[in-house]
Design a protein around this motif. Structure first.
Motif, short mmCIF file in Angstrom:
data_model
loop_
_atom_site.label_atom_id
_atom_site.label_comp_id
_atom_site.label_asym_id
_atom_site.label_seq_id
_atom_site.Cartn_x
_atom_site.Cartn_y
_atom_site.Cartn_z
N ALA A 6 0.83 -1.22 0.00
CA ALA A 6 0.00 0.00 0.00
C ALA A 6 0.85 1.26 0.00
O ALA A 6 0.46 2.29 -0.57
CB ALA A 6 -0.93 -0.01 1.20
N ASN A 7 2.05 1.20 0.60
CA ASN A 7 2.92 2.37 0.66
C ASN A 7 3.97 2.38 -0.46
O ASN A 7 4.98 3.06 -0.36
CB ASN A 7 3.65 2.40 2.01
CG ASN A 7 2.71 2.57 3.18
OD1 ASN A 7 1.72 3.28 3.08
ND2 ASN A 7 2.99 1.88 4.28
N SER A 8 3.72 1.62 -1.54
CA SER A 8 4.71 1.49 -2.61
C SER A 8 4.89 2.81 -3.36
O SER A 8 3.98 3.65 -3.43
CB SER A 8 4.29 0.40 -3.59
OG SER A 8 3.02 0.68 -4.15
N VAL A 9 6.08 2.97 -3.92
CA VAL A 9 6.46 4.16 -4.68
C VAL A 9 6.75 3.73 -6.11
O VAL A 9 7.47 2.76 -6.35
CB VAL A 9 7.71 4.84 -4.06
CG1 VAL A 9 8.10 6.07 -4.87
CG2 VAL A 9 7.43 5.22 -2.61
N TRP A 10 6.22 4.48 -7.09
CA TRP A 10 6.34 4.08 -8.50
C TRP A 10 7.06 5.11 -9.36
O TRP A 10 7.48 4.77 -10.46
CB TRP A 10 4.95 3.83 -9.09
CG TRP A 10 4.29 2.61 -8.56
CD1 TRP A 10 3.53 2.50 -7.44
CD2 TRP A 10 4.32 1.30 -9.14
NE1 TRP A 10 3.09 1.22 -7.26
CE2 TRP A 10 3.56 0.46 -8.30
CE3 TRP A 10 4.91 0.77 -10.29
CZ2 TRP A 10 3.37 -0.90 -8.57
CZ3 TRP A 10 4.73 -0.58 -10.56
CH2 TRP A 10 3.97 -1.40 -9.71
N GLY A 11 7.21 6.34 -8.95
CA GLY A 11 7.62 7.39 -9.88
C GLY A 11 9.03 7.90 -9.75
O GLY A 11 9.34 8.94 -10.34
N ASP B 207 9.24 0.06 5.01
CA ASP B 207 7.79 0.18 5.18
C ASP B 207 7.04 0.31 3.86
O ASP B 207 5.81 0.30 3.85
CB ASP B 207 7.45 1.39 6.05
CG ASP B 207 7.92 1.20 7.49
OD1 ASP B 207 8.02 0.04 7.91
OD2 ASP B 207 8.20 2.21 8.16
N GLY B 208 7.75 0.45 2.75
CA GLY B 208 7.10 0.61 1.46
C GLY B 208 7.94 0.00 0.35
O GLY B 208 9.17 -0.04 0.43
N ALA B 209 7.28 -0.49 -0.68
CA ALA B 209 7.97 -1.11 -1.82
C ALA B 209 8.40 -0.05 -2.82
O ALA B 209 7.63 0.86 -3.13
CB ALA B 209 7.06 -2.13 -2.49
N CYS B 210 9.61 -0.19 -3.33
CA CYS B 210 10.11 0.73 -4.36
C CYS B 210 9.90 0.10 -5.72
O CYS B 210 10.84 -0.37 -6.38
CB CYS B 210 11.59 1.03 -4.12
SG CYS B 210 11.89 2.05 -2.67
N PHE B 211 8.64 0.09 -6.16
CA PHE B 211 8.33 -0.49 -7.47
C PHE B 211 8.72 0.44 -8.61
O PHE B 211 8.45 0.13 -9.78
CB PHE B 211 6.84 -0.81 -7.55
CG PHE B 211 6.47 -2.05 -6.78
CD1 PHE B 211 7.17 -3.23 -6.94
CD2 PHE B 211 5.40 -2.03 -5.90
CE1 PHE B 211 6.84 -4.37 -6.24
CE2 PHE B 211 5.05 -3.16 -5.18
CZ PHE B 211 5.77 -4.33 -5.35
N SER B 212 9.33 1.55 -8.29
CA SER B 212 9.85 2.42 -9.35
C SER B 212 10.86 1.69 -10.22
O SER B 212 11.03 2.01 -11.40
CB SER B 212 10.50 3.66 -8.74
OG SER B 212 9.56 4.39 -7.98
N VAL B 213 11.54 0.68 -9.63
CA VAL B 213 12.52 -0.08 -10.42
C VAL B 213 11.84 -0.82 -11.56
O VAL B 213 12.42 -0.98 -12.64
CB VAL B 213 13.28 -1.05 -9.49
CG1 VAL B 213 12.35 -2.12 -8.92
CG2 VAL B 213 14.44 -1.71 -10.24
N LEU B 214 10.61 -1.24 -11.35
CA LEU B 214 9.88 -1.91 -12.43
C LEU B 214 9.47 -0.91 -13.50
O LEU B 214 9.51 -1.22 -14.70
CB LEU B 214 8.64 -2.61 -11.87
CG LEU B 214 8.88 -3.65 -10.76
CD1 LEU B 214 7.56 -4.28 -10.35
CD2 LEU B 214 9.88 -4.70 -11.21
N ASN B 215 9.07 0.27 -13.07
CA ASN B 215 8.71 1.31 -14.02
C ASN B 215 9.92 1.73 -14.85
O ASN B 215 9.78 2.11 -16.02
CB ASN B 215 8.14 2.51 -13.27
CG ASN B 215 7.46 3.50 -14.19
OD1 ASN B 215 6.87 3.13 -15.19
ND2 ASN B 215 7.56 4.77 -13.85
N ASP B 216 11.11 1.64 -14.25
CA ASP B 216 12.33 2.08 -14.92
C ASP B 216 12.99 0.98 -15.75
O ASP B 216 13.58 1.25 -16.80
CB ASP B 216 13.32 2.60 -13.87
CG ASP B 216 14.55 3.24 -14.49
OD1 ASP B 216 14.40 4.02 -15.45
OD2 ASP B 216 15.67 2.93 -14.01
N ARG B 217 12.91 -0.28 -15.28
CA ARG B 217 13.67 -1.36 -15.93
C ARG B 217 12.82 -2.56 -16.34
O ARG B 217 13.37 -3.63 -16.57
CB ARG B 217 14.76 -1.85 -14.95
CG ARG B 217 15.75 -0.78 -14.52
CD ARG B 217 16.57 -0.28 -15.70
NE ARG B 217 17.54 0.72 -15.30
CZ ARG B 217 18.80 0.44 -14.98
NH1 ARG B 217 19.23 -0.80 -15.01
NH2 ARG B 217 19.63 1.41 -14.63
#
Length: 438
Positions: free
Chosen positions: A66-71, A91-101
């Motif tokens: 829920a606290n993930s970061v995408w940008g 406390d939060g997922a850094c899913f920005s890596v998926l958006n980037d790679r």
């Protein structure tokens, strides 16, 4: 008598009682919960423990998602965003890596302007597979089934258009050899000729012939080296190729192991036992280092093709044993019935024996395919950039050094989708065959 009878009957129904709902404890969700989750002391204890474990896991995962970061463009920026929210880096997922790679995780280092080629190849493969998986589709689609494998190979690697055409010509060589030897020397010679002559053609003739045709009529698309193919695309290429090739080879090995001819039988037994007795990782190192030594001089197979060959051999040995179990499960009367109908060996196998054996073997075959598809990640150890190799490369960059779970969650979801789909199709096929049997 009537007075006595009237005294012995205490109650006589004069009208039916109106229909009533069953008790609340005997219907709906409450009944299911009582019977399946709290049917006894042990069941109740296990249910409570399971609920506690699930709650503990979800209590950690759900806030993390829920606290993930995408940008953001790096792990440092992601942690700064989390800090602004008053959260720690855990406390939060850094899913920005998926958006980037994401493109590297899916396509590896394949040229970005050519992404349409592997996508089209996958669509062609699924279209060619559809009439085999779902027989109700028009039979005209089988033409696409025959074209799809070579077309997918050409689309992914590119190069001369004559290469897949010459490879297809090898199958016609096998067909002609089978017809010729069938009339000249019988079934066994026809089968051996249909296998050996195409192999000789592909190893010794296909390369020079393709090069000559390309010099005369240059036709082709941009060539892509195998080292550029990585990520989930590499897993699909190796896994799906091995699955498609290992099934017919496994069937032939299973039949050969039950043959009455000692040379064929013991050759199949030796192949199966040697392949199964050595771990896949050893065979992958063999494909990387030694396989070229067993090929004719001047032959240089691409590493990815060598891996596909070795993984196919490894899978076919397991498939052969699964199908042999299905053949052994058939009653002897099925073989006697085929003989009584006057069918020769190949017709009895094709029309009577193999359909029943394959039906019995479906769970084992699909289980082997699922294991094979997941084992494609082992190519990481011989220098190929599968999804795990790409994840390691991403984690080694300065922007995403330290990222961990987000990459593996994405990779796990991709593998789960394909493996779950294979499992569901297996269940669908089993139920379909059971209905038809009834």
């Amino acid at each position: 008598m009537s007075d006595t009878h009237a005294q012995t009957v205490t109650y006589v129904r004069e009208s039916m009682l109106p229909q009533q709902e069953p008790p609340a404890l005997e219907r709906g969700a409450i009944k299911w919960i009582r019977e399946n989750l709290f049917s006894g002391v042990l069941s109740s204890v296990l249910t409570i423990l399971s609920i506690y474990v699930i709650w503990t896991v979800l209590a950690g995962i759900i806030p993390w998602l829920a606290n993930s970061v995408w940008g953001t463009a790096s792990l440092t920026e992601c942690r700064e965003v989390l800090a602004e929210r008053g959260l720690t880096s855990h406390d939060g997922a850094c899913f920005s890596v998926l958006n980037d790679r994401w493109h590297q995780l899916v396509f590896g280092y394949y040229p970005s302007n050519l992404y349409w080629r592997p996508i089209l190849a996958l669509l062609l493969f699924l279209g060619g597979l559809a009439p085999i998986l779902f027989p109700n589709l028009p039979r005209q689609m089988l033409i696409l089934t025959g074209i799809a494998p070579l077309a997918c190979f050409w689309l992914i690697w590119g190069g001369s258009v004559w290469t897949p055409i010459v490879i297809a010509l090898g199958f016609f060589v096998g067909y002609a050899a089978h017809k010729f030897f069938l009339q000249l020397a019988g079934n066994l010679a026809a089968v051996i000729g249909a296998i050996v002559l195409p192999l000789i053609f592909w190893l010794l003739v296909a390369g020079p012939l393709s090069g000559t045709l390309q010099d005369l009529i240059p036709l082709g698309i941009q060539f892509v080296e195998s080292r550029s193919i990585g990520g989930f695309l590499l897993a699909l290429v190796i896994g799906l190729s091995a699955i498609v090739l290992s099934l017919p080879l496994g069937i032939l090995l299973a039949l050969a192991r039950q043959s009455n001819l000692p040379i064929i039988k013991y050759s199949a037994v030796t192949f199966i036992e040697v392949i199964r007795g050595i771990p896949l990782i050893v065979w992958l190192f063999t494909a990387q280092l030694l396989l070229n030594y067993f090929l004719p001089p001047g032959t240089n197979f691409d590493l990815t093709l060598r891996v596909i060959i070795m993984v196919t051999f490894f899978s076919s040995a397991y498939i052969a044993e699964v199908i042999r179990g299905g053949l052994a499960a058939l009653p002897k009367g099925q073989y006697e019935a085929a003989d009584a109908l006057g069918l020769d060996y190949w017709k009895s196998m094709r029309l009577i024996i193999l359909p029943q054996a394959l039906k019995i073997s479906i769970p084992g075959i699909v289980n082997t395919f699922i294991g094979l598809f997941k084992d494609t990640t082992l190519v990481l150890f011989i220098g190929l950039f599968d999804p795990l190799g790409i994840a390691s490369a991403i984690r080694a960059t300065t922007d995403w050094n330290g990222i961990y779970w987000e990459l593996f969650v994405f990779i796990g979801v991709l593998f789960f989708i394909f493996c779950f789909s294979m499992g569901r199709y297996s269940l669908y096929l089993e139920k379909k065959l059971q209905r038809e049997h009834r």
